[in-house]
Design a protein around this motif. Structure first.
Motif, mmCIF file in Angstrom:
data_model
loop_
_atom_site.group_PDB
_atom_site.id
_atom_site.type_symbol
_atom_site.label_atom_id
_atom_site.label_comp_id
_atom_site.label_asym_id
_atom_site.label_seq_id
_atom_site.Cartn_x
_atom_site.Cartn_y
_atom_site.Cartn_z
ATOM 1 N N ASP A 54 5.193 -7.933 -40.466
ATOM 2 C CA ASP A 54 4.934 -9.501 -40.481
ATOM 3 C C ASP A 54 5.422 -10.315 -41.438
ATOM 4 O O ASP A 54 6.235 -11.285 -41.342
ATOM 5 N N ILE A 55 5.057 -9.976 -42.761
ATOM 6 C CA ILE A 55 5.501 -10.506 -43.959
ATOM 7 C C ILE A 55 7.015 -10.155 -44.044
ATOM 8 O O ILE A 55 7.741 -11.098 -44.369
ATOM 9 N N GLY A 56 7.410 -8.924 -43.596
ATOM 10 C CA GLY A 56 9.016 -8.801 -43.720
ATOM 11 C C GLY A 56 9.662 -9.812 -42.743
ATOM 12 O O GLY A 56 10.520 -10.197 -43.370
ATOM 13 N N THR A 57 9.047 -10.111 -41.715
ATOM 14 C CA THR A 57 9.957 -11.011 -40.518
ATOM 15 C C THR A 57 9.871 -12.549 -41.398
ATOM 16 O O THR A 57 10.827 -13.186 -41.365
ATOM 17 N N ALA A 58 8.591 -12.856 -42.039
ATOM 18 C CA ALA A 58 8.572 -14.068 -42.688
ATOM 19 C C ALA A 58 9.605 -14.304 -43.863
ATOM 20 O O ALA A 58 10.360 -15.403 -43.780
ATOM 21 N N ARG A 59 9.992 -13.141 -44.454
ATOM 22 C CA ARG A 59 10.618 -13.287 -45.509
ATOM 23 C C ARG A 59 12.160 -13.250 -45.171
ATOM 24 O O ARG A 59 12.943 -13.963 -45.584
ATOM 25 N N LEU A 60 12.142 -12.588 -44.148
ATOM 26 C CA LEU A 60 13.673 -12.527 -43.444
ATOM 27 C C LEU A 60 14.226 -13.703 -43.185
ATOM 28 O O LEU A 60 15.465 -14.193 -43.186
ATOM 29 N N ALA A 61 13.114 -14.644 -42.312
ATOM 30 C CA ALA A 61 13.444 -15.666 -41.908
ATOM 31 C C ALA A 61 13.757 -16.806 -43.060
ATOM 32 O O ALA A 61 14.167 -17.958 -42.750
ATOM 33 N N THR A 62 13.171 -16.587 -44.085
ATOM 34 C CA THR A 62 13.013 -17.719 -45.284
ATOM 35 C C THR A 62 13.750 -17.316 -46.386
ATOM 36 O O THR A 62 14.675 -18.177 -47.013
ATOM 37 N N VAL A 63 13.963 -16.028 -46.682
ATOM 38 C CA VAL A 63 14.854 -15.656 -47.856
ATOM 39 C C VAL A 63 15.718 -14.525 -47.479
ATOM 40 O O VAL A 63 15.609 -13.337 -48.010
ATOM 41 N N TYR A 98 10.362 -4.481 -32.571
ATOM 42 C CA TYR A 98 10.537 -5.270 -33.853
ATOM 43 C C TYR A 98 11.951 -5.656 -33.983
ATOM 44 O O TYR A 98 12.612 -6.806 -34.398
ATOM 45 N N GLY A 99 12.886 -4.739 -33.778
ATOM 46 C CA GLY A 99 14.383 -4.783 -34.094
ATOM 47 C C GLY A 99 15.012 -5.692 -33.070
ATOM 48 O O GLY A 99 15.806 -6.465 -33.514
ATOM 49 N N ASP A 100 14.474 -5.556 -31.861
ATOM 50 C CA ASP A 100 15.062 -6.623 -30.849
ATOM 51 C C ASP A 100 14.773 -8.076 -31.339
ATOM 52 O O ASP A 100 15.592 -8.856 -30.961
ATOM 53 N N ILE A 101 13.362 -8.240 -31.661
ATOM 54 C CA ILE A 101 13.045 -9.611 -31.919
ATOM 55 C C ILE A 101 13.868 -9.922 -33.189
ATOM 56 O O ILE A 101 14.403 -11.197 -33.242
ATOM 57 N N LEU A 102 13.551 -9.154 -34.298
ATOM 58 C CA LEU A 102 14.369 -9.447 -35.594
ATOM 59 C C LEU A 102 15.730 -9.822 -35.499
ATOM 60 O O LEU A 102 16.431 -10.805 -36.090
ATOM 61 N N SER A 103 16.565 -9.139 -34.623
ATOM 62 C CA SER A 103 18.084 -9.302 -34.565
ATOM 63 C C SER A 103 18.454 -10.565 -34.131
ATOM 64 O O SER A 103 19.246 -11.100 -34.469
ATOM 65 N N ASP A 104 17.740 -11.073 -33.067
ATOM 66 C CA ASP A 104 17.654 -12.608 -32.705
ATOM 67 C C ASP A 104 17.466 -13.454 -33.696
ATOM 68 O O ASP A 104 18.435 -14.595 -34.044
ATOM 69 N N VAL A 105 16.186 -13.233 -34.323
ATOM 70 C CA VAL A 105 16.199 -14.395 -35.405
ATOM 71 C C VAL A 105 17.101 -14.419 -36.571
ATOM 72 O O VAL A 105 17.654 -15.372 -36.823
ATOM 73 N N VAL A 106 17.692 -13.071 -36.871
ATOM 74 C CA VAL A 106 18.397 -13.047 -37.789
ATOM 75 C C VAL A 106 19.774 -13.786 -37.460
ATOM 76 O O VAL A 106 20.363 -14.462 -38.210
ATOM 77 N N ALA A 107 20.449 -13.232 -36.017
ATOM 78 C CA ALA A 107 21.567 -14.023 -35.794
ATOM 79 C C ALA A 107 21.356 -15.327 -35.676
ATOM 80 O O ALA A 107 22.546 -16.096 -36.059
ATOM 81 N N GLN A 108 20.525 -16.009 -35.042
ATOM 82 C CA GLN A 108 20.028 -17.321 -35.093
ATOM 83 C C GLN A 108 20.167 -17.972 -36.403
ATOM 84 O O GLN A 108 20.960 -19.122 -36.432
ATOM 85 N N ILE A 109 19.525 -17.799 -37.539
ATOM 86 C CA ILE A 109 19.569 -18.281 -38.830
ATOM 87 C C ILE A 109 20.753 -18.218 -39.343
ATOM 88 O O ILE A 109 20.992 -18.783 -40.369
#
Ligand code: NAD
Length: 505
Positions: free
Chosen positions: A221-230, A243-254
């Protein structure tokens, strides 16, 4: 069965395939596939795509799995697949073709590089360059689900030691072969101490073999928050399937747009390359989709089959197209867009720039990779030490919703105590994981799904006896008028109890 062949990734120079399989997919899939094939034809005229039809069209033709037998034959013959997105219905209907392909072909590693292209593609994080390495076969994506009572459904989360060891080794080997400095592991092992706990434990073991790579673990959870902000503080991220499925969309989008990122699904025998995004039914058939995600997947495919020069050429032509301000609608912006184009025109713009290098964005340079480290990760992990197993008892799950007297755990415990044979002792009852007996709180909300823990007076070293012990316990429970819907045996491995405690226990 196909004859065994060496893993595609370690084929010798003279064996490099000139054919690959292409699946045009659903929604925007056919449009972006034609655009990508146009670029490939121009850059690699000797490369021959063999087409297959999978997904929606196959279902409509009566193929329940979405993958006809002849498509399987072609994929397994050529072993390298470029796949456009495929539609998967939500909440019901057929199973995901994407997951079936990944799991059936043993594509355990899903690698998703997400760099940025600032200022040509606006992003709040110009400096980020993250690669997500997602475990691709396990976790809840086993899709093993059951409805057990009127009120409760369940999904099994399966995490294996060999599966985890393979993906974690792959992440470190990837970091080493691609000049990356750090691997971050994301889990939720403060809550899922056994499943996510195993992933974290294996990560801590494997990192010892890669002292040249910095390694860290963060709660997801904190890892995702940091990935999305820093995101700049991350390099390679390795994590479990969901987690990887969700995170890779977040990271691709940002990084600018979900339409930009390509991904590789790698296994010892086969590999599949696809865009991170889906079939985008909202814009299908309009000729406006960005083909870049699938084009970047094709670039990864070329590197994989040992054609790094052409991969470099296409990637640099694409970067030059972005720099020249030729953009599809999803990335068009006031500052850098000079020409807003559709899917086909974008591909033609890339072809027109083959042979050019970007002037401001860092140019791509793909070299024949040192496959040694990756090969090591692809070899099956050494068989684990087989720990001594002892039988502690059994969790019996009941569907219990009495018509009179309410859902009173005390009443349930008294009734179960009355039928429990001397071979076991009722030690605890939980509802959705929270202890409600003994010493439960009346405030705890209870459904019709109860876990009743029966322990043996002393652990049994001879686990073969567990079967008859559990069977006789179940017989008395059914005879006592209760509906047992499933059981989970409770084991210890090398003396350490290997089952979760009740919340509040
Ligand atoms: P999506 O990625 O298809 O679309 C999300 C948003 O991004 C939409 O607004 C869409 O228009 C836009 N978008 C996506 N790709 C684009 C592109 N190349 N160019 C321009 N805009 C783009 O996600 P979704 O809507 O959640 O899913 C649609 C379908 O795709 C679902 O059936 C889903 O199961 C499937 N899907 C397939 C894959 C795959 O094949 N690997 C991956 C994800 C989703």
């Amino acid at each position: 069965m196909l004859p065994p062949s060496p893993p595609a990734i370690i084929r010798e120079e003279h064996e490099r395939p000139r054919t690959f399989v292409v699946a045009p997919g659903d929604g925007i899939g056919p449009e972006i596939t034609e655009a990508v094939l146009h670029v490939l034809e121009a850059a690699c005229p000797d490369l021959r795509p063999e087409r297959i039809v999978i997904g929606e069209k196959a279902y409509r033709n009566g193929v329940g799995s979405g993958i006809p037998a002849e498509a399987w034959d072609i994929i397994r013959r050529h072993r390298v697949l470029l796949k456009a997105p495929i539609t998967t219905p939500e909440g019901g209907g057929y199973k995901s073709v994407n997951v079936t392909l990944r799991k059936s072909l043993g594509l355990f590693a899903n690698v998703r590089p997400c760099p940025t292209y600032h200022p040509y593609v606006p992003t709040p994080h110009p400096g980020m360059d993250v690669v997500i390495v997602r475990e691709n076969e396990e976790d809840t994506y086993g899709g093993i689900e059951h409805r057990q009572t009127a009120e409760v459904t369940q999904c099994l989360k399966l995490i294996s030691r060999p599966g985890t060891e393979r993906i974690v080794r792959y992440a470190f080997a990837y970091a080493r072969t691609h000049g990356r400095r750090k691997v971050t592991c994301l889990t939720k092992d403060n809550i899922m101490k056994l499943t996510d706990g195993l992933f974290h434990k294996v990560f801590d073991e494997v990192r010892q073999d890669y002292p040249d790579i910095e390694a860290e673990h963060l709660i997801v959870d904190i890892g995702t928050a940091r990935l999305a902000t820093v995101p700049q503080r991350f390099d390679v991220v390795v994590t479990l399937n969901l987690y990887g499925d969700i995170l890779s969309d977040v990271v691709a989008q940002i990084s600018g747009s979900v339409g930009l990122a390509g991904s590789a699904n790698i296994g010892p025998e086969c590999a599949m390359f696809e865009a991170v995004h889906g079939s985008a039914p909202d814009i299908a058939g309009r000729g406006i989709a960005n083909p870049s995600g699938l084009l970047m997947a094709a670039v990864l495919l070329l590197v994989h089959i040992g054609r790094p020069e052409e991969a470099t050429q296409i990637h640099n032509a694409w970067l030059t197209t972005l720099e020249d301000g030729v953009h599809t609608a999803d990335i068009a912006n006031e500052r850098t867009t000079r020409e807003r184009v559709g899917t086909r025109a974008f591909a033609e713009a890339v072809v027109a720039r083959l042979g050019k290098r970007p002037e401001h964005l860092p140019p791509a340079v793909y070299a024949p990779r040192d496959e040694g480290a990756l090969r090591l990760a692809l070899t099956p992990p050494s068989p684990a030490h087989r720990p001594a197993k002892s039988f502690h008892g059994v969790d019996v799950f009941l569907d219990w919703s009495p018509e009179e007297g309410g859902r009173d755990p005390e009443k349930l415990a008294r009734a179960l105590g009355a039928v429990c044979p001397k071979t076991f002792r009722l030690s605890m009852i939980t509802n959705r994981g929270t202890r409600v007996w003994p010493d439960g709180f009346p405030e705890t909300f209870c459904t019709d799904h109860w876990r009743c823990r029966f322990l043996r007076p002393t652990p049994d070293e001879n686990v073969a006896e567990a079967g008859s012990l559990v069977a006789s316990l179940l017989a008395t429970i059914w005879e006592g008028g209760f509906e047992a819907i499933k059981t989970e045996n409770l084991y210890a491995f090398d003396g350490a109890a290997a089952y979760s405690r009740g919340q509040g226990e």
